[in-house]
Write an enzyme that holds these catalytic residues in place. Structure first.
Site, PDB file in Angstrom:
ATOM      1  CE  LYS A  45      13.244  81.395  65.053  1.00 26.28           C
ATOM      2  NZ  LYS A  45      13.495  79.976  64.853  1.00 26.28           N
TER       3      LYS A  45
ATOM      4  CB  THR B 207      15.715  78.306  67.540  1.00 27.71           C
ATOM      5  OG1 THR B 207      15.143  78.621  66.268  1.00 27.71           O
ATOM      6  CG2 THR B 207      15.723  79.552  68.409  1.00 27.71           C
TER       7      THR B 207
ATOM      8  CE  LYS C 125      14.519  75.279  71.623  1.00 25.14           C
ATOM      9  NZ  LYS C 125      14.967  75.705  70.268  1.00 25.14           N
TER      10      LYS C 125
END
Length: 305
Positions: free
Chosen positions: A185, A110, A253
């Site tokens: 995502k 990701t 993140k």
């Protein structure tokens, strides 16, 4: 896809030499599932000990990402942060300097949509195909080969790699041009952020009311409030299991990437920003290596004050 064409494509991919960079909580199982399907694998992980199970299953452990690329037809990567993606693709002994023309690189980390586009552009200039293909489903989905896989890139490259994706996941979709997998995502992570805080607050309330958490999940998890988070991570909370299926530090993140992309689109996401702050508090408490259900500890501590 017509059945005959599908069979032909799967036959063509039989015996494909797989390269795998990143054998962490999810990557290890994903690579193992490809090996179970009959593919040979060359693997690399920055911490070599994390490749031990794959090596025992027959994988060849390499010293650099470049060595993986030189021995592979399709190179998959799933590492921690965008800076790690940058390093394994563009750094010294990186993938793109070593991969042969005609090979395919697939980043399943990701990461940033803009970085996915950079990889695609650089790879295309060398005659290498590139897909961004982040996943959802956590350690359970990786182990059971039931991941959702969101792909960005060219249709012909997606169709070529689809038989390999099917070794790792069930819900596999080409979402659009390079970077589209990463944007999808981000949508996933935004939704997960909201459902995670709802899961935690729901179970904190139930605990304070003296209810049995598993019994609560049995009821609300099968109704309108049901979600993957309550039925899977909620069960872990009930067992006081905060081991990572997905690390808090990686979720922080991801939320940071989503917020940065939202700012670039002049889009306000106040719910996501609030949840990110709770997870940053988890990091400040030294909980960054717990699973995302570790948010329960943060809110429990706040309510104990």
């Amino acid at each position: 896809m017509p059945a005959a064409r599908k069979t032909s494509m799967e036959n063509k991919m039989a015996g494909t030499r797989i390269g795998w960079v990143g054998s962490g909580v999810m990557g290890k199982s994903m690579c193992a599932n490809l090996m179970k399907a009959g593919h040979t694998a060359h693997v690399y992980n920055r911490t070599r000990s994390k490749t031990a199970e794959l090596e025992a299953a027959g994988a060849v452990v390499c010293e650099t990402p470049a060595e993986v690329a030189r021995n592979s037809d399709v190179i998959f990567t799933i590492v921690g942060f965008p800076v790690d993606v940058e390093e394994v693709y563009f750094g010294k002994d990186g993938i793109l300097d070593a991969a042969a023309a005609g090979s395919v690189v697939v980043d399943m980390t990701t990461s940033e949509p803009s970085l996915a586009k950079r990889i695609y552009d650089a790879a295309s200039g060398k005659g290498i195909a590139a897909l961004d293909a982040p996943v959802s489903g956590g350690d359970i989905g990786a182990r059971d080969a039931t991941l959702a896989i969101m792909v960005g890139g060219e249709k012909k490259d997606f169709e070529k790699i689809l038989p390999l994706f099917k070794c790792m996941g069930k819900n596999i979709q080409l979402m659009g041009a390079p970077g589209a997998g990463q944007h999808t995502k981000m949508s996933n992570q935004i939704l997960i952020a909201g459902t995670m805080i709802g899961t935690v607050e729901s179970l904190l309330y139930a605990s304070k009311a003296g209810l049995d958490l598993d019994e609560v999940i049995d009821v609300i998890g099968s109704g309108a409030a049901g979600s993957w988070s309550i039925n899977n991570l909620g069960r872990r909370i009930a067992k006081n299991d905060f081991n990572p299926g997905f690390f808090i530090k990686h979720f922080v993140k991801d939320m940071g990437i989503a917020l940065a992309e939202a700012r670039a689109m002049n889009l306000a996401l106040p719910g996501l920003a609030m949840v990110q702050q709770f997870y940053i508090a988890a990091q400040a408490q030294g909980l960054e290596n717990l699973g995302t259900q570790g948010l329960y500890k943060v809110l429990a501590t706040m309510n104990a004050l």
